[in-house]
Design an enzyme around this catalytic site. Sequence first.
Site, PDB file in Angstrom:
ATOM      1  N   SER A   1      37.691  44.431  45.124  1.00 62.28           N
ATOM      2  CA  SER A   1      37.118  43.465  46.056  1.00 62.28           C
ATOM      3  C   SER A   1      38.171  43.001  47.058  1.00 62.28           C
ATOM      4  CB  SER A   1      36.570  42.257  45.294  1.00 62.28           C
ATOM      5  OG  SER A   1      36.329  41.181  46.159  1.00 62.28           O
TER       6      SER A   1
ATOM      7  N   CYS B   1      19.891  35.942  33.024  1.00 59.60           N
ATOM      8  CA  CYS B   1      21.060  36.250  32.198  1.00 59.60           C
ATOM      9  C   CYS B   1      21.216  35.231  31.073  1.00 59.60           C
ATOM     10  CB  CYS B   1      22.313  36.296  33.061  1.00 59.60           C
ATOM     11  SG  CYS B   1      22.405  37.728  34.159  1.00 59.60           S
TER      12      CYS B   1
END
Length: 392
Positions: free
Chosen positions: A197, A357
């Site tokens: 990233s 989640c």
Amino acid sequence: MLEKTFYKMMLSKSFPFSVKVTYWDGKSEVYGNGDPEIEIVFNEKIPMSEITRNASLALGEGFMDKKIEIHGNIQKLLVGAYESADSFMRASKFRKFMPKQKHTEKQSEEDIQSHYDIGNDFYKMWLDPTMTYSCAHFEDGNKDDLEQAQIAKVHHILNKLHPQKGKTLLDIGCGWGTLMLTAAKEYGLKVTGVTLSEEQFKLVQKRIYDDNLQDVAKVRLQDHRELGDQKWDYITSVGMFEHVGKENLPKYFADVYKYLNKDGVALIHGITRQQGGATNAWLNKYIFPGGYLPGLPEIVTDIIDSGLQITDMETLRRHYQRTLEIWDKNFNAVRPEVEKKFGERFCRMWDMYLNACAASFESGNIDVIQYLLTKGPSGKTLPMTRKYMLDK
């Protein structure tokens, strides 16, 4: 009429509690006994062909596009779906399609950047000040705040390594750098972090210079598969192997073995399904492209086949559930600001992601496990009991 019959078949057995369903024609039905706590509203009809092709994708997109509204606790609704054997989340007749994935180095870079390079400013809005985007460790249950629990998680991981001052550590998938920089500042280690990233890389570089750690810390914008022949005494990797893909798991653990010095120690922390590996079409399309949650047996097999030995395993499922619940609360506290920047559809998607989640961890559909691994006989360089892991 046929589609109403299909919806009734799908929803009437999907929850272990009473749910009210209001259909696109304005008519409502209650499935289950008692007063419903949750209502599902279909503002538009979603073709049953889309649902039978992939229920999670069709219904997830339906929620994002406001074809579906949920009045009540989304997490509780999804926990019920995960726990009901005949629900659309579990029955094989509703899980016929899974997208094919690629995990070349180029594809891995694009997948990581699509999620983590949304922008550091976005994650700063709802993560804690440590910028830690993985399961926290709540040592005192619900009394811990998130920042306290994330700092505790970092120390829990580093303490398991039993690190010796002056030795080296590699952090594969270093995120925004809290773990590796804590290892440098508080444990006296020489650290290297790797990430794909660009946003994370820039922030970690800045933190290194701000803390004057250039002599003991460095970060690389690089695929972990391209680190050459360098070796480290310790390796950490948190929330990383979920991104490498099923076909690359053996190579991932082989690389951990390769990069460790003799008698080196690694702590690998990742989401694992005890029931076996799985993907999710909606998450793969919108949240984590290329994501794959490995099953416990394949993880253990890949570890052993790599030459590493398992010294300790610890499940932290309930800790991740709690982490996600706090993240969702934080996210919704700044939701108007996020919506101005990214739009309502993005916010609905992110809210569903965090709730789904949390529900998946709460129901036991997924787990998160820390694997303490050694290159050489299991635990050879570590104390004989687990007590050292808990010493402050």
